[in-house]
Scaffold this active site. Structure first.
Site, short mmCIF file in Angstrom:
data_model
loop_
_atom_site.label_atom_id
_atom_site.label_comp_id
_atom_site.label_asym_id
_atom_site.label_seq_id
_atom_site.Cartn_x
_atom_site.Cartn_y
_atom_site.Cartn_z
N GLU A 1 -3.25 9.26 2.51
CA GLU A 1 -2.50 8.85 3.70
C GLU A 1 -1.20 9.60 3.85
OE1 GLU A 1 -5.19 5.51 2.40
OE2 GLU A 1 -3.70 6.77 1.39
N LYS B 1 -24.77 5.86 -5.67
CA LYS B 1 -24.35 4.71 -4.89
C LYS B 1 -25.58 4.09 -4.22
CE LYS B 1 -20.82 3.27 -1.54
NZ LYS B 1 -19.70 3.69 -0.68
N ARG C 1 1.09 3.10 2.89
CA ARG C 1 1.14 4.09 1.82
C ARG C 1 1.82 5.38 2.27
NH1 ARG C 1 -3.53 2.73 -1.87
NH2 ARG C 1 -3.80 4.94 -2.33
#
Length: 641
Positions: free
Chosen positions: A376, A287, A404
Site C-alpha cells: 500500500e 491453494k 498502512r
C-alpha cells in the site's frame, strides 16, 4: 444442518489429543480435516481455498510444536480454519464469521492458541520475532513460528522484519507457504525469484544431500557441523543464486519441500526445532488442495459463498428484476470510460484487482493499470510519482488497508498537492470480516490533512460524477472518494457524466421538524427512515452533503438558521468524523442546536452481516427513525457509543 467430523477428528479437542495419534494416522486426520472444512464452508460460508492448502502444514505444526507454549503466528489468517478446528473450536466452527460467533481470523481474545490477532497481511514475521526476542530475554525455551504466504512476503514490512531477524540472534522459524497466490495471482520479481528456487533441480538435489549429511552428524561434533555448513554455503554460491536473498539477510534457507507430504513435514519440522537462530522453511502448497474446482480457479474459490460441494455450483440469488451493481464494479467500468477519453488516466491497486474491479482495466489497458502487490505504501507513492509527470492516477485501496499508507499520503501526496485520486473501497462497516477490515477511520484521519478533498457518493450516479470531476483539469488537489462494500441502489446506473462543484452538497427534501444530514451511502437509510416518519406526521428535511472537506458552509448556515434539532449520519467513526465537522462548524459560528451524531461508535464493532451491524450501531433506517422520535420528544441521550 448437522455436520459431523470424521472418526479421528471428532476425538481431537486440542493439540494434545492430536499428539496421541501415530504418524500413520496423520494422513487420515488431514483427509478428515480437509473434508470438514469443505462441509462447513459449503453450507455456512467463509474463506475457503486458503485453509485447504495448508491442512497438512497445520496438522504437522500442532503435532510437532508444543502449542500454545510454542507460538504460531498466522499471517493474514485466511488459512487458519484448520488451526481453529484443532484447537478446541471444532464444534463451534459453524458460527465462523456469524454475528456473535467465531471470528474469521485468529483473535487473541478468542483462544490462547491465537497468539496474535491478524487480518491484514505481512505482520507475522515482526510479531513472531518480537515473541522470540522476549522468550530469549526471559530465559524461556519457547519456539516462535511465523507462517507467511508468498503474497504477503511481497510487502515491505516482511522484508523489514527479516532484515532485523538476521541480526537479532533469535530462535525464529519463518515458514514460507508458497502457492503463487494471495487472493489474485501474485505479481512482481519475488514471484519469479521463488519460481527459480522451486525449479532449480540441481540445487535442490544437492541441497537435500547436504541436509541429510547434517542430520546424520554426531551431536557433539561441532567441527563437523561447521564443515558441512561451509560446504553447504559453497554449493549455494556455485549451483544457484536463488537462495542468496534470504541467506544474505543471515536467515538460513531450507527447502523447498512438498507442503502436502505430512510425513516429510513432520520430519522436517522436528529438525527445524533443533536448529538455533533465524531460519526459513520454503513449503510448496496448492491453494484449494483437495477440492478440484478450487485448485483450478483459486481466485474464484478464495471466498465463494455458499455452494454445493458435490457439483461445485455456487448459490447466487436470483431476481425477477434488474438489480443494482456493486460499487466496485461501477468503479471498474467507469474508470475505463474515463480513460478512453482521457489518455493521462492510470489505475493502481495493491494486490486487489478483483476486489476493486480494476481487473477490467488491467485486461483492456494493461499498460495503464497496475497491480503492485501487497504494498500500500508503494502504491500511494508510485501514484504520486506518476502524478508529477501529468498522469491522473486512480489509486484504489480498501479503506482499512489505506491506514498502512498514511504517511505516504501526507508526505508524498498532500504536502506536494498532487492530484492523486484515492478511491477507498469497502469504506464503512464491511460485515463478516470484522474489525480488522471495517473502514471506520478514513474520514477522521484524512480530514485533518491540508490540501485534501474528501467525498462520498450516495449512489452509483454520484460515484460516476465524483470520478469524472476528480480527473478534470480544474481539479488540482488530492481527491478522496469513499464508497462501501456491496450493492448500490440504481439498477440503471450508467448515467451521463456531470461535473460536481467541489464542496457543494444538495438538499434532497425540505422539512419543518428537524434536519438530517448524511454523507455517502447511508443517505439511502435516511430516505427510508423519512418514509417511516412521514406516516407518523413527522416531517424531516434531508441534506446529502457529498463532501466532508471542504464542507458546504452555505448549506450548513441554512440548516442551523432553520433547525434547532439536527441528526448527522455517516458510515464511519463518529469520533472526529463528519458529525464532528458539523459540530465544529456550529461552535465556530456560535449557533445553538441539539445535534445527535449517528455512525460507527468509539469501540470495536465485531463481525456480522451488514444489516446486523448497521442495526447494532443505530444508523440503519429504524435507528435513524428512532433517533428522530427521541430527539423530538427531548430524549436526546441516544448516542450509540
Amino acid at each position: 444442518m448437522n455436520i459431523q467430523p470424521g472418526e479421528l477428528l471428532k476425538s481431537i479437542d486440542s493439540p494434545n489429543d492430536l499428539k496421541k495419534l501415530s504418524r500413520t494416522q496423520l494422513h487420515q486426520v488431514c483427509d478428515e480435516l480437509r473434508q470438514y472444512i469443505i462441509d462447513v464452508v459449503s453450507v455456512y460460508g467463509g474463506h475457503f481455498a486458503a485453509s485447504l492448502g495448508v491442512v497438512e502444514l497445520t496438522v504437522a505444526l500442532h503435532y510437532v510444536y508444543n502449542t500454545p507454549y510454542d507460538q504460531l503466528v498466522w499471517d493474514v489468517g485466511h488459512q487458519a480454519y484448520g488451526h481453529k478446528i484443532l484447537t478446541g473450536r471444532r464444534d463451534n466452527f459453524i458460527t465462523n464469521r456469524k454475528y456473535k460467533g467465531l471470528s474469521g481470523f485468529p483473535k487473541r481474545s478468542e483462544s490462547e492458541y491465537d497468539t496474535f490477532g491478524v487480518g491484514h497481511s505481512s505482520t507475522s514475521i515482526s510479531a513472531a520475532l518480537g515473541m522470540s526476542i522476549a522468550a530469549k530475554y526471559k530465559g524461556e525455551n519457547r519456539k516462535s513460528v511465523a507462517i507467511i504466504g508468498d503474497g504477503s512476503m511481497t510487502a515491505g514490512m516482511a522484508f523489514e522484519a527479516m532484515n532485523h531477524a538476521g541480526v537479532a540472534d533469535s530462535d525464529l522459524l519463518i515458514i514460507l507457504n508458497d502457492n503463487c497466490m494471495s487472493i489474485d495471482p501474485n505479481v512482481g520479481a519475488l514471484k519469479e525469484y521463488l519460481t527459480d528456487i522451486t525449479t532449480s533441480h540441481t540445487y535442490n538435489k544437492m541441497r537435500d544431500e547436504i541436509w541429510n549429511i547434517l542430520g546424520k552428524l554426531p551431536a557433539g561434533k561441532n567441527f563437523s557441523r561447521d564443515i558441512a555448513s561451509k560446504v553447504e554455503a559453497g554449493l549455494k554460491g556455485m549451483v544457484s543464486k536463488s537462495s542468496n536473498l534470504f541467506e544474505s539477510l543471515k536467515i538460513r534457507y531450507f527447502g523447498p519441500i512438498d507442503g502436502h507430504n505430512i510425513t516429510k513435514l513432520v520430519d522436517t519440522l522436528k529438525d527445524m526445532r533443533d536448529i538455533p537462530g533465524p531460519k526459513l522453511l520454503h513449503v510448496i502448497t496448492v491453494k484449494g488442495k483437495g477440492y478440484a474446482l478450487a485448485e483450478q480457479d483459486q481466485t474464484k474459490w478464495h471466498a465463494p459463498g455458499l455452494f454445493d460441494k458435490v457439483t461445485g455450483k455456487i448459490y447466487k440469488k436470483h431476481y425477477d428484476t434488474p438489480q443494482p451493481p456493486k460499487y466496485q464494479d461501477v468503479f471498474g467500468h467507469t474508470i475505463i470510460e474515463l480513460a478512453e477519453k482521457n489518455k493521462t488516466i492510470m489505475g493502481v491497486t495493491p494486490a486487489m484487482p478483483s476486489g476493486s474491479s480494476l481487473k477490467f482495466m488491467m485486461e483492456k489497458m494493461p499498460d495503464r493499470a497496475f497491480d503492485v502487490g501487497i504494498c500500500e505504501q508503494h502504491a500511494a507513492t508510485l501514484s504520486a510519482g506518476l502524478a508529477t509527470q501529468g498522469m491522473r492516477v486512480y489509486c484504489n485501496i480498501y479503506s482499512s488497508f489505506m491506514q498502512r499508507a498514511y504517511d505516504q499520503v501526507v508526505h508524498d501526496i498532500a504536502i506536494q498537492k498532487l492530484p492523486v485520486v484515492l478511491c477507498l473501497d469497502r469504506a464503512g462497516l464491511v460485515g463478516e470480516d470484522g474489525p480488522t477490515h471495517h473502514g471506520c477511520y478514513d474520514i477522521p484521519y484524512f480530514r485533518c490533512i491540508p490540501n485534501m478533498i474528501i467525498s462520498a457518493p450516495m449512489n452509483e450516479q454520484e460515484l460516476r460524477n465524483l470520478m469524472y470531476t476528480a480527473q478534470l483539469p480544474s481539479t488540482q488537489m488530492p481527491f478522496v472518494i469513499r464508497y462501501p462494500r456491496g450493492e448500490g441502489v440504481m439498477p440503471n446506473w450508467k448515467t451521463p457524466f456531470e461535473e460536481l462543484e467541489i464542496g457543494k452538497g444538495r438538499k434532497l427534501k425540505d422539512g419543518k421538524d428537524l434536519a438530517i444530514l448524511s454523507i455517502g451511502h447511508p443517505g439511502n437509510f435516511v430516505q427510508a427512515a423519512i418514509r417511516q416518519l412521514r406516516t407518523e406526521g413527522i416531517d424531516p428535511a434531508h441534506y446529502d452533503m457529498r463532501f466532508v472537506k471542504p464542507i458546504d458552509e452555505a448549506l450548513l448556515h441554512e440548516v442551523f438558521k432553520n433547525y434547532s434539532k439536527i441528526i448527522t449520519v455517516e458510515d464511519g467513526a463518529i469520533t472526529g468524523g463528519f458529525g464532528s465537522a458539523v459540530l465544529e462548524f456550529m461552535a465556530e459560528h456560535q449557533y445553538q442546536a441539539t445535534v445527535v451524531r449517528l455512525g460507527i461508535p468509539d469501540r470495536l464493532v465485531e463481525h456480522g452481516t451488514l444489516k446486523e451491524l448497521h442495526k447494532e450501531c443505530g444508523y440503519d433506517a429504524d435507528g435513524i427513525a428512532s433517533t428522530a422520535r427521541n430527539l423530538l420528544s427531548e430524549k436526546v441521550a441516544i448516542q450509540f457509543a
